[in-house]
Design a protein around this motif. Structure first.
Motif, short mmCIF file in Angstrom:
data_model
loop_
_atom_site.label_atom_id
_atom_site.label_comp_id
_atom_site.label_asym_id
_atom_site.label_seq_id
_atom_site.Cartn_x
_atom_site.Cartn_y
_atom_site.Cartn_z
N GLY A 122 0.73 -1.13 0.18
CA GLY A 122 0.08 -0.08 0.13
C GLY A 122 0.77 1.30 0.04
O GLY A 122 0.67 2.17 -0.76
N MET A 139 0.72 4.51 -2.56
CA MET A 139 0.74 5.69 -1.92
C MET A 139 1.74 6.79 -2.56
O MET A 139 1.56 7.81 -3.05
N THR A 147 -7.84 9.77 3.30
CA THR A 147 -7.94 8.30 3.54
C THR A 147 -9.44 7.98 3.90
O THR A 147 -10.29 8.37 4.73
N GLY A 188 -10.56 4.75 4.75
CA GLY A 188 -10.75 3.91 6.27
C GLY A 188 -9.58 3.94 6.85
O GLY A 188 -8.32 3.67 6.52
N SER A 204 -7.22 3.15 9.18
CA SER A 204 -7.12 1.96 9.89
C SER A 204 -6.65 2.21 11.54
O SER A 204 -6.62 1.51 12.40
N VAL A 258 -6.94 1.54 1.28
CA VAL A 258 -6.17 0.46 1.61
C VAL A 258 -7.21 -0.52 2.60
O VAL A 258 -7.15 -1.81 2.44
N ALA A 259 -7.61 0.24 3.86
CA ALA A 259 -8.36 -0.64 4.70
C ALA A 259 -9.71 -0.86 4.48
O ALA A 259 -10.16 -1.44 5.21
N GLN A 316 -3.60 -7.19 1.14
CA GLN A 316 -3.58 -8.20 2.25
C GLN A 316 -4.80 -8.06 3.16
O GLN A 316 -4.65 -8.56 4.41
N LYS A 317 -5.70 -7.02 2.90
CA LYS A 317 -6.96 -6.81 3.86
C LYS A 317 -8.06 -7.55 3.48
O LYS A 317 -8.23 -8.76 3.37
N1 PMP Z 1 -3.12 2.91 4.21
C1 PMP Z 1 -4.14 2.39 5.13
C2 PMP Z 1 -5.15 2.97 5.43
C3 PMP Z 1 -3.65 1.33 5.96
O1 PMP Z 1 -4.22 0.58 6.64
C4 PMP Z 1 -2.39 0.60 5.32
C5 PMP Z 1 -1.77 -0.79 6.01
N2 PMP Z 1 -1.94 -0.79 7.33
C6 PMP Z 1 -1.42 1.25 4.34
C7 PMP Z 1 -1.92 2.54 3.92
C8 PMP Z 1 0.01 0.81 3.90
O2 PMP Z 1 -0.15 -0.19 3.52
P1 PMP Z 1 1.23 -1.41 3.51
O3 PMP Z 1 1.38 -1.76 4.88
O4 PMP Z 1 0.56 -2.69 2.71
O5 PMP Z 1 2.38 -0.59 2.86
#
Ligand code: PMP
Length: 395
Positions: free
Chosen positions: A82, A86, A157, A159, A161, A188-189, A211-212
């Motif tokens: 993720g 970004m 963002t 969601g 997280s 991502v979340a 991976q989510k």
């Molecule tokens: N954005 C959000 C909202 C996330 O929850 C995460 C991962 N926890 C990321 C970006 C980053 O993703 P990654 O850990 O796969 O690099």
């Protein structure tokens, strides 16, 4: 016998078998990978330009278009997590002279602001409060930020997280476009767990992770660019500062520019096999059923947490992210004890807070195949046990 020139012996750890215990991953990600997706990742390799792999890439592209609800031709998966998506979004959209406005509502806004600051293009990392969905009012700070900083891009963002907050996006794309600004959203979340409509909501760049909710291993990240975002990239006067993440090259490699595909990098082919299956499972279930599944199991979890006497961190139900629930660390407990207890005694992963929520909350993720009523019961039983065993007389 010749004496060996080796001075570094083979590491003992590598001479033992790989150890991977069974765990239920109910943290904020990664989530467990179901057998079908695991099997896909374990298939034999093919060459990264073989027609069968290019076909898989086309299917991934179509799967992302479905998950994002977009018709954008420039839709692909970044070979990275993720964070990589970004960076790809910010590096490709921005160049010298641009300003990005970052809405900070937790850790991920802070991260985007950090990346933008490194690029020397941060307008302001304005804190903003969550606004009730459907109340017709976007936070005033968006309007003020757009007027004051005249950004080329607004980052937000969907969601968060780190806090467990779901950000409503209704009207934001339109507002940005009225001010000549592109809207960049991190999902991502939230992708697959909460509704998002890239085209209808006028989002210019949207990215997620594997991976989510998609239940694939980490390492590939869906991303899509609107026509306006693409035009902005085509107008660049300078090259994107990263070769690996250059969207011109990636568009070609993913067959998005109508040109013959050229070698750019060796794609993580097996990650793409897994991602393809994750997207296929989402397509088979259907987005609406997936959203409903996450809503219902999150609601069951929240009720169960309250019944245990715990306090939810996000008060308004509509503001809760259905994939990751944040609950306050109860008085008289250390969050680390609870997290360790669940791991040691129940083989369940939950985590503490992140960034602004460190020390304040526990985070429980129910994503994709992990979002089941049975898993809610399991984590609630484990928490009940932890509350009985982990109380400290004096902290
Ligand atoms: N954005 C959000 C909202 C996330 O929850 C995460 C991962 N926890 C990321 C970006 C980053 O993703 P990654 O850990 O796969 O690099």
């Amino acid at each position: 016998m010749a004496t060996s020139l080796l001075r570094v012996p083979p590491p003992q750890g590598l001479l033992r078998p790989l150890a991977v215990p069974e765990r239920l991953l109910l943290g904020p990600g990664p989530s467990n990978v179901p057998p079908r997706i695991l099997a896909a990742g374990g298939r034999q390799l093919l060459g990264h330009m073989h027609p069968e792999v290019l076909q898989v890439m086309d299917e991934i592209k179509a799967g992302i278009q479905y998950a994002f609800q977009t018709q954008n031709p420039l839709t692909l998966a970044i070979s990275g997590t993720g964070h990589c998506a970004m960076e790809a979004a910010l590096l490709n959209l921005l160049e010298h002279g641009d300003t990005v406005l970052v809405a900070v509502n937790g850790m991920w806004g802070q991260r985007a602001a950090d990346i933008a600051r490194r690029l020397g293009m941060l307008g302001t990392a304005g804190q903003h409060r969550w606004a009730s969905p459907g109340d017709g009012h976007l936070p005033l700070c968006f309007m003020q930020g757009l007027v004051r900083h005249k950004p080329s891009v607004l980052f937000i963002t969907h969601g968060e997280s780190s806090t467990g907050v779901l950000q409503p996006l209704e009207g934001l794309g339109k507002l940005c476009h009225r001010h000549g600004c592109l809207l960049l959203v991190d999902a991502v979340a939230s992708l697959g767990g909460a509704p998002i409509f890239m085209d209808q909501q006028e989002i210019d760049v949207l990215y997620s992770g594997s991976q989510k909710v998609l239940n694939a291993p980490p390492g590939s990240a869906p991303i899509s660019f609107s026509k306006q975002a693409r035009e902005k990239m085509l107008r660049r006067k300078t090259k994107t500062p990263s070769f690996y993440l250059d969207m011109g090259w990636l568009a070609n490699y993913w067959g998005c520019d109508g040109e013959p595909r050229r070698y750019h990098h060796t794609a993580p082919i097996n990650s793409f096999f897994s991602l393809r299956e994750g997207l296929a499972m989402l397509a088979e279930l259907g987005l609406e059923s997936s959203w409903e599944r996450h809503r219902a199991n999150c609601a069951q979890l929240c009720k169960g947490l309250r019944d245990l006497g715990l306090e939810l961190f996000v008060k308004e139900e509509k503001a809760r992210l259905p994939t990751i629930t944040t609950v306050r660390v109860p008085e008289g407990y250390d969050w680390k004890d609870i997290v360790a207890f669940l791991m040691d005694n129940h083989a369940i992963e939950i985590t503490g807070g992140l960034g602004p929520s460190v020390g304040k909350v526990l985070r429980i993720g129910l994503m994709g195949c992990n979002s089941t009523s049975g898993n809610v019961d399991r984590v609630l039983r484990a928490l009940r046990d932890a509350l009985r065993c982990c109380r400290r007389s004096r902290l």
